[in-house]
Each structure stands twice: as C-alpha cells, then as structure tokens.
Design an enzyme around this catalytic site. Structure first.
Site, PDB file in Angstrom:
ATOM      1  N   TYR A 165       0.836  -1.198   0.000  1.00 39.59           N
ATOM      2  CA  TYR A 165       0.000   0.000   0.000  1.00 39.59           C
ATOM      3  C   TYR A 165       0.873   1.252   0.000  1.00 39.59           C
ATOM      4  O   TYR A 165       2.093   1.156  -0.123  1.00 39.59           O
ATOM      5  CB  TYR A 165      -0.995  -0.061   1.172  1.00 39.59           C
ATOM      6  CG  TYR A 165      -1.963  -1.223   1.009  1.00 39.59           C
ATOM      7  CD1 TYR A 165      -2.709  -1.361  -0.165  1.00 39.59           C
ATOM      8  CD2 TYR A 165      -2.113  -2.201   1.988  1.00 39.59           C
ATOM      9  CE1 TYR A 165      -3.588  -2.437  -0.342  1.00 39.59           C
ATOM     10  CE2 TYR A 165      -2.988  -3.272   1.817  1.00 39.59           C
ATOM     11  CZ  TYR A 165      -3.717  -3.381   0.646  1.00 39.59           C
ATOM     12  OH  TYR A 165      -4.569  -4.447   0.468  1.00 39.59           O
ATOM     13  N   LEU A 212      -0.391 -17.258  10.613  1.00 40.43           N
ATOM     14  CA  LEU A 212      -0.588 -18.665  10.958  1.00 40.43           C
ATOM     15  C   LEU A 212      -0.052 -19.020  12.346  1.00 40.43           C
ATOM     16  O   LEU A 212       0.674 -19.995  12.522  1.00 40.43           O
ATOM     17  CB  LEU A 212      -0.022 -19.579   9.876  1.00 40.43           C
ATOM     18  CG  LEU A 212      -0.893 -19.641   8.609  1.00 40.43           C
ATOM     19  CD1 LEU A 212      -0.260 -20.542   7.561  1.00 40.43           C
ATOM     20  CD2 LEU A 212      -2.313 -20.109   8.909  1.00 40.43           C
TER      21      LEU A 212
HETATM   22  C1  LIG Z   1     -10.144 -11.121   5.715  1.00 38.36           C
HETATM   23  C2  LIG Z   1      -8.793 -10.527   5.960  1.00 38.36           C
HETATM   24  C3  LIG Z   1      -8.654  -9.145   5.983  1.00 38.36           C
HETATM   25  C4  LIG Z   1      -7.394  -8.566   6.242  1.00 38.36           C
HETATM   26  N1  LIG Z   1      -7.301  -7.198   6.338  1.00 38.36           N
HETATM   27  C5  LIG Z   1      -6.137  -6.636   6.729  1.00 38.36           C
HETATM   28  C6  LIG Z   1      -6.056  -5.268   7.043  1.00 38.36           C
HETATM   29  O1  LIG Z   1      -7.052  -4.539   7.057  1.00 38.36           O
HETATM   30  N2  LIG Z   1      -4.827  -4.775   7.359  1.00 38.36           N
HETATM   31  C7  LIG Z   1      -3.717  -5.550   7.419  1.00 38.36           C
HETATM   32  O2  LIG Z   1      -2.632  -5.059   7.699  1.00 38.36           O
HETATM   33  N3  LIG Z   1      -3.779  -6.874   7.190  1.00 38.36           N
HETATM   34  C8  LIG Z   1      -4.963  -7.440   6.872  1.00 38.36           C
HETATM   35  N4  LIG Z   1      -5.045  -8.796   6.729  1.00 38.36           N
HETATM   36  C9  LIG Z   1      -3.880  -9.629   7.102  1.00 38.36           C
HETATM   37  C10 LIG Z   1      -4.020 -10.087   8.571  1.00 38.36           C
HETATM   38  O3  LIG Z   1      -3.943  -9.007   9.474  1.00 38.36           O
HETATM   39  C11 LIG Z   1      -2.926 -11.105   8.952  1.00 38.36           C
HETATM   40  O4  LIG Z   1      -1.679 -10.468   8.871  1.00 38.36           O
HETATM   41  C12 LIG Z   1      -2.941 -12.344   8.040  1.00 38.36           C
HETATM   42  O5  LIG Z   1      -4.269 -12.829   7.901  1.00 38.36           O
HETATM   43  C13 LIG Z   1      -2.050 -13.456   8.596  1.00 38.36           C
HETATM   44  O6  LIG Z   1      -2.459 -13.832   9.887  1.00 38.36           O
HETATM   45  P1  LIG Z   1      -3.380 -15.142  10.149  1.00 38.36           P
HETATM   46  O7  LIG Z   1      -2.662 -16.307   9.544  1.00 38.36           O
HETATM   47  O8  LIG Z   1      -3.452 -15.231  11.657  1.00 38.36           O
HETATM   48  O9  LIG Z   1      -4.711 -14.917   9.516  1.00 38.36           O
HETATM   49  C14 LIG Z   1      -6.271  -9.385   6.444  1.00 38.36           C
HETATM   50  C15 LIG Z   1      -6.432 -10.769   6.397  1.00 38.36           C
HETATM   51  C16 LIG Z   1      -7.658 -11.347   6.185  1.00 38.36           C
HETATM   52  C17 LIG Z   1      -7.802 -12.851   6.192  1.00 38.36           C
END
Ligand SMILES: Cc1cc2nc3c(=O)[nH]c(=O)nc-3n(C[C@H](O)[C@H](O)[C@H](O)COP(=O)(O)O)c2cc1C
Length: 402
Positions: free
Chosen positions: A187, A308
C-alpha cells in the site's frame, strides 16, 4: 509460573490484560466509510472472548485510499462518534483498542475479494460517495492490467502526511488506545519505500533515505498529536517480492523507533499481484515469526508476530523464546473468537481465561471446569475440541490475505 501469553504487558501508559491481539482485518462492511452494528458485533466478540488488544481493520485517512467501497474511513470528523461507541463497548469488556490507519495508493479502488479483487471503475453507484482518483508515488501500475496511478505532487504528499496526523487525532477523540500506521502489503507507504513503485526524483524518491522519508514524516506527524502515554505501532512488510530485505526493515525500524514508534508489527509481501498466489506455496505455521525476531534483535524494538499462529503452545513459545512481544491472530480468531479462553485452558491456566469472560459466561465455565475435569481438558476432549485440528485445511486456503 503463568504463561507469558497471559502475563499483562505494559506499553507506555497502556496495560494489556494479555499478549493476544486481533490482527487488523478488513470486513468490507462499512457504508460510505462509517462503522455500523456489524462492527460492534464483530469486534465485540473478540473483546468478550478475552483478546487483549482488538484491532479495527485498515481504516483510510483519505477516500482515495480505500481498497474497496466498503472500507472504513477516518478522513472526517463525522466518523468519530459512531466509532467511539464501539471503542467504549470493547473497553467495557476489558480489551484495549487499536486502529490501523492506511491508504492503498495505487492498489486502491478494487472490487471485493469474492468479486475477484479486480480494478473497479470510478462510477457513481460503485464508489463510496467521495472522489476516488488513483494516486501513487509514481505513475507505475501495481501490475499488468492495473490502472496507472497519477503521481502525487510534493504538496499532496505533505497533505497526506497531515491526513495521517488528523486521522490519529480523531482516533484519540474516539478513545482508541493504540494507533498503527499501515506501512505494509504494497500500500501507499510501502509503495514509497519500494525502489520498484517509487521512481520519484524529488526528496521522496531515489536513495533509501529519501524513500523512507514519507513513512518517517508520517510517524513524526502522528506521534506529535498522539498522546505520549499511548503506544504507536507500525506494520511493515519485513521483506517483499521486489527486493526489500530484512536489513532494510531493521534500518527502517531503528528510524521509526527514534521517532517514537513502540512496536513493529511484522508482516510481509503484497508488492506484486503474484504475491498472494506465491504465498500459498510457501505458507507454514508462523511463517513470519522469524522477521519479528530479526527486527526485535536488530533494531532493539518491541515486535508483534503474525501469520498462521494457531496453537496456544506455539504462541507461548514465540513469546518465551523472545521472538516477539505480542502475538497477533487473524483467521484463527475468526474461526474461534473465544481462542484466548481455549488457549488459557490448554496452557493450564483456565481460570485466567474464564476470568476474562463476562461473569455471566465465566461463572458457569469455571464451575464446569471444577466439576468435570479440574480445569484441564482430558485427552479425549482435546481430540474432539481442538480448534487447531482443521489448520491444514485453512493453510491451503490462505490465498489473498492482503
Ligand atoms: C479477511 C482478511 C482481511 C485482512 N485485512 C487486513 C487489514 O485490514 N490490514 C492488514 O494489515 N492486514 C490485513 N489482513 C492480514 C491479517 O492481518 C494477517 O496479517 C494475516 O491474515 C495473517 O495472519 P493469520 O494467519 O493469523 O490470519 C487481512 C487478512 C484477512 C484474512
């Protein structure tokens, strides 16, 4: 000794009840930038479920920066009051509250993920009711087939620094405890950092110091109006697909620290269209934890690990081994908003989890634990109730996280 996961953490004047964070996640539910009851229900679940720090999703400082027409905004004062209502609710349930402030730059104005996340025309009816011109550091598109952004003028770059500052002031009025500057995932801030996206010849482009200038000016401007007792986070893509290296992130983190940033939230990638696809092949448990560890060690700054983190003992080990100070969970908390309670039980401190639930839940669960299994799940219960058992399927479905 209680697990570190459930040991309160102090950052400036803020005390977190535990080290579990809801990672910022777009819900694509805003209406013309405003929060609504969906956000109250959605974020409320995590506060009620025991999460220490609950993040509002990426919220835009400028309508041109919205990724989709359903992004949240904080570019005008009218957004403050409805947000304040949700913030107060989360705090009433013991959570601290954070907001991520971002701008998508050349990656703005796309359709929703389940509509293909393709560039969206700037047409009445498709938009969020505001001007939505695509802008970036340079007239370089995100990828083939994506629209070419207009290069921001120097004056506009300064206006955007100011927009971040004003949004932080509004976040303070809404009662937030933490502001995070979104500098990751390809971004706008990341576009300025990138040699690939940033071809400017003024003081915001060229050398490493010049490419960092936008991020650092934003950090300074936000810190100037964000209260000294409140922590400031910065989400970085620790490495990306276009040559940004962990050494660059360490150097950036040192500069951010000198400007009053307290925590680096360590993510990665997002610079090219292919990254989401690539990531499906490379994702594994804790796939970004090593970046949190390297930045923590290299820049001497607190870090938040994300990506994860699924299991309670996995999260505990990340903290115990000094790789990060906080663990953020995204999809696993979507899967189970009561993850902190579950984690407390699995780490043998069920009472801490129950204590963070509303009394009308905690009372009964504590009682059940006392009578049924002494506060620890039996082997049989772990077998059927283990929320992590579905993890491999969720890893396979990791495309398009950003
Ligand atoms: C539905 C969704 C929306 C997300 N929106 C953002 C966001 O608004 N800002 C951001 O920095 N990362 C965003 N991410 C990334 C998450 O914050 C996170 O870094 C990523 O899902 C990996 O973590 P996890 O494996 O626990 O899901 C988003 C991820 C998902 C799945």
């Amino acid at each position: 000794m209680d697990p570190l996961l459930f040991t309160p953490l102090e950052l400036r004047g803020l005390r977190l009840r535990n080290r579990i964070v809801l990672s910022p996640m777009l819900t694509y539910s805003a209406e013309r930038g405003f929060v609504n009851d969906f956000h109250l229900m959605h974020l409320g679940k995590f506060a009620v479920g025991g999460t220490g720090l609950v993040f509002f999703e990426s919220t835009k400082v400028d309508p041109r920066g919205c990724t989709t027409a359903r992004d949240l905004g904080l570019w005008k004062d009218e957004f403050v009051a409805p947000m304040a209502r949700i913030v107060a609710f989360l705090k009433a349930h013991g959570a601290a509250t954070a907001i991520q402030l971002g701008h998508s730059g050349r990656k703005a104005r796309s359709t929703l993920p389940w509509e293909g996340r393709v560039p969206s025309p700037d047409l009445p009816g498709v938009d969020h009711g505001e001007e939505w011109e695509l802008v970036g550091p340079s007239a370089v598109p995100h990828a083939d087939g994506f629209p070419v952004p207009r290069e921001l003028t120097r004056a506009e770059v300064k206006d955007l620094v100011e927009a971040w500052g004003k949004a932080a002031e509004r976040a303070n009025r809404a009662g937030f405890d933490v502001v995070e500057i979104h500098g990751a995932h390809g971004y706008l801030i990341h576009q300025f950092l990138s040699e690939h996206a940033n071809r400017r010849t003024d003081e915001y482009g060229g050398s490493f110091a010049n490419r960092m200038r936008f991020a650092l000016e934003i950090a300074e401007r936000v810190r100037a109006s964000w209260p000294a007792e409140k922590p400031l986070f910065f989400r970085a893509s620790a490495v990306d697909e276009e040559g940004w290296r962990i050494e660059d992130s360490i150097a950036l983190a040192r500069e951010l620290k000198a400007r009053g940033v307290d925590v680096i939230d360590c993510s990665s990638g997002g610079m090219t269209a292919r990254s989401a696809v690539e990531s499906v092949r490379t994702l594994r448990y804790g796939y970004q934890v090593e970046y949190a560890a390297a930045i923590r060690e290299g820049a001497g700054i607190a870090t938040m690990a994300v990506g994860l983190i699924i299991h309670a003992d996995q999260a505990e080990q990340i903290l115990r081994t000094g790789q990060a100070d906080l663990v953020a969970l995204g999809r696993e908390l979507l899967h189970n908003p009561n993850w902190p309670v579950d984690a407390a039980e699995k780490l043998g401190v069920g009472r801490l989890g129950y204590g963070q639930l509303p009394r009308s839940y905690g009372y009964w669960l504590e009682k059940r634990a006392g009578t049924n299994y002494g506060g620890r799940p039996s082997t049989w219960q772990v077998g059927i109730g283990d929320t992590a058992s579905a993890a491999p399927a969720r890893i396979a479905a990791s495309e398009g996280l950003r």
